[in-house]
Design an enzyme around this catalytic site. Sequence first.
Site, mmCIF file in Angstrom:
data_model
loop_
_atom_site.group_PDB
_atom_site.id
_atom_site.type_symbol
_atom_site.label_atom_id
_atom_site.label_comp_id
_atom_site.label_asym_id
_atom_site.label_seq_id
_atom_site.Cartn_x
_atom_site.Cartn_y
_atom_site.Cartn_z
ATOM 1 N N ILE A 1 0.821 -1.221 0.000
ATOM 2 C CA ILE A 1 0.000 0.000 0.000
ATOM 3 C C ILE A 1 0.855 1.272 0.000
ATOM 4 C CG2 ILE A 1 -0.257 0.210 2.544
ATOM 5 C CD1 ILE A 1 -3.368 0.708 1.709
ATOM 6 N N GLY A 59 3.527 1.685 -1.733
ATOM 7 C CA GLY A 59 4.227 1.796 -3.018
ATOM 8 C C GLY A 59 3.465 2.671 -4.011
ATOM 9 N N ASP A 86 1.792 1.887 -6.886
ATOM 10 C CA ASP A 86 0.457 1.401 -7.264
ATOM 11 C C ASP A 86 -0.482 1.370 -6.062
ATOM 12 O OD1 ASP A 86 1.773 0.976 -9.609
ATOM 13 O OD2 ASP A 86 1.113 -1.094 -9.883
ATOM 14 N N ASP A 143 4.633 -8.278 7.178
ATOM 15 C CA ASP A 143 5.742 -8.408 6.225
ATOM 16 C C ASP A 143 5.521 -9.683 5.414
ATOM 17 O OD1 ASP A 143 8.926 -7.170 6.356
ATOM 18 O OD2 ASP A 143 8.505 -8.940 5.142
ATOM 19 N N LEU A 158 0.140 -6.417 -4.068
ATOM 20 C CA LEU A 158 1.070 -5.587 -4.838
ATOM 21 C C LEU A 158 2.477 -5.568 -4.231
ATOM 22 C CD1 LEU A 158 -1.243 -2.440 -5.333
ATOM 23 C CD2 LEU A 158 -1.142 -4.513 -6.716
ATOM 24 N N ALA A 201 6.180 -6.310 -3.110
ATOM 25 C CA ALA A 201 7.263 -7.102 -3.696
ATOM 26 C C ALA A 201 8.579 -6.354 -3.556
ATOM 27 C CB ALA A 201 7.007 -7.316 -5.191
ATOM 28 N N SER A 222 10.593 -5.018 -5.816
ATOM 29 C CA SER A 222 10.133 -4.809 -7.190
ATOM 30 C C SER A 222 11.230 -4.325 -8.149
ATOM 31 C CB SER A 222 8.976 -3.799 -7.185
ATOM 32 O OG SER A 222 9.471 -2.525 -6.854
ATOM 33 N N TYR A 260 16.235 -13.084 -1.126
ATOM 34 C CA TYR A 260 15.229 -12.214 -0.506
ATOM 35 C C TYR A 260 14.106 -11.912 -1.519
ATOM 36 C CZ TYR A 260 12.893 -8.182 1.434
ATOM 37 O OH TYR A 260 11.910 -7.327 1.884
ATOM 38 N N THR A 316 3.886 -9.434 -14.179
ATOM 39 C CA THR A 316 4.700 -8.415 -14.853
ATOM 40 C C THR A 316 5.187 -8.845 -16.233
ATOM 41 O OG1 THR A 316 6.893 -7.372 -14.765
ATOM 42 C CG2 THR A 316 6.625 -9.346 -13.471
ATOM 43 N N GLU A 367 8.064 -8.526 -17.149
ATOM 44 C CA GLU A 367 9.416 -9.099 -16.977
ATOM 45 C C GLU A 367 9.391 -10.619 -17.140
ATOM 46 O OE1 GLU A 367 12.672 -7.607 -16.290
ATOM 47 O OE2 GLU A 367 11.479 -6.045 -17.220
ATOM 48 N N TYR A 392 13.992 -11.684 -10.296
ATOM 49 C CA TYR A 392 12.677 -11.029 -10.160
ATOM 50 C C TYR A 392 11.641 -11.674 -11.090
ATOM 51 C CZ TYR A 392 9.051 -7.446 -10.722
ATOM 52 O OH TYR A 392 7.841 -6.786 -10.803
ATOM 53 N N LYS A 410 8.379 -13.908 -10.089
ATOM 54 C CA LYS A 410 7.038 -13.451 -10.502
ATOM 55 C C LYS A 410 6.334 -14.533 -11.318
ATOM 56 C CE LYS A 410 6.225 -9.177 -9.001
ATOM 57 N NZ LYS A 410 5.023 -8.781 -8.246
#
Length: 343
Positions: free
Chosen positions: A11, A13, A15, A64, A86, A88, A90, A101, A131, A133, A155, A159
């Site tokens: 929240i 971040g 987005d 967390d 949402l 991450a 990122s 991590y 994503t 990615e 990443y 994802k």
Amino acid sequence: MKKKIALITGITGQDGSYLSEYLLKKKYIVHGLNRRTSLFNTDRIDHLFNGKKYKNSFFLHYGDLTDPGSIDEIIRKVKPDEIYHLAAQSHVKVSFETPEYTTNTIALGTLRILESIRKNNSKIKFYNASTSEMYGDTKKSPQDEKTTFLPNSPYGIAKLYSHLLTKHYREAYKIFACSGILFNHESPRRGQTFVTKKIISALVKIKNGEQDCLYLGNLYSKRDWGHAREYVEAQHKMLQMKKPDDFVISTGKQYSIKTFVNKVLSQLKIKGKWQGKGLNENYTCRGKKIIAISKKYFRPQDVTNLLGNSKKAKKFLNWKPKIKLDDLIFEMIEEETKISNNT
Ligand code: NAP
Ligand code: F7E
């Protein structure tokens, strides 16, 4: 009528902040999972948290992604109708430096939430932040929901795990679980170390005489950049569908990093010229080097050719992007100019 309850991870971040505003306007009660950091991390949502307007509809809870107990506890306490996942680690470049991590927060973080939904209340609707990615090394362009995923970073790989897991919980446990395969989206609230924000912030400072040079990495990768404010609307629309599904969210327009830099230079009326090649490539203005290349910003592998096809979202979600890249850049420059003038 009972107000809908949404729980947003991430929240604090980019987005998360736009989605909170959007859902509060739609009369949702919004709860957010907020991790503990040594400095305040709520800048992007302070305007919602402070003051009376949303006193009874906006709440934060410490938790967390790496702490399964905290996630389960919050889901049981909040009893959400919808979860927007949402949160991450990122940053793609950082994922090469902190692969374990990154995998823990992204892959296991998603697993922890889905397990909690399965055990506590399988009627909760779930949105997963997938994503572009995940397309990684693909040679297919444009990319859509059917394009093969070939992720090439810790990443992107983590994802893809979350993406497949979301599909698995949808099929195996009939949970209303969707993934939005979002292409890059930016805004004045973008984190400082992502390339668009970094370029705009530095060039505004250079123009104002507060910085000498901007150092960048690969200028030739291509991205499909949209505006975060519009992209969070698609996240909400996915959870209002009759059936859960996955959707590509993109603009269908592609630009290189160098073209993005040139657009910013042009809006800021900074005149100069590009010269040199490879690590020696640079941009000079009135005899001074103001943009240079540094090895530091290259990744072991990069995703070089992203261009999305979001026809499915247009057809089923009635979603299409309206904000043009030049207008996004203009908005980001305005914000950076305000910050620069205040310091
Ligand atoms: P962002 O600005 O980097 O926000 C990430 C959020 O995750 C922050 O609230 C951060 O908290 C939180 N977070 C990080 N590690 C956490 C942990 N261990 N436990 C709990 N919370 C944690 O990212 P964004 O741009 O809003 O993106 C939102 C999501 O969409 C991310 O999952 C991202 O990977 C994905 N995505 C983004 C894009 C894009 O172009 N923006 C495109 C596709 C997908 P702090 O504020 O404390 O750091
Ligand atoms: O890099 C190149 C870099 O870090 C874009 C995340 O939101 O979008 C984002 O990931 C491109 C890359 O975003 C610098 O090599 C050159 O090719 O802004 P970025 P990203 O890696 O595309 C996806 C969709 C997400 O899911 C992620 O969460 O720009 N580049 N020079 C640079 N990148 C950075 N950061 N810094 C440079 O100096």
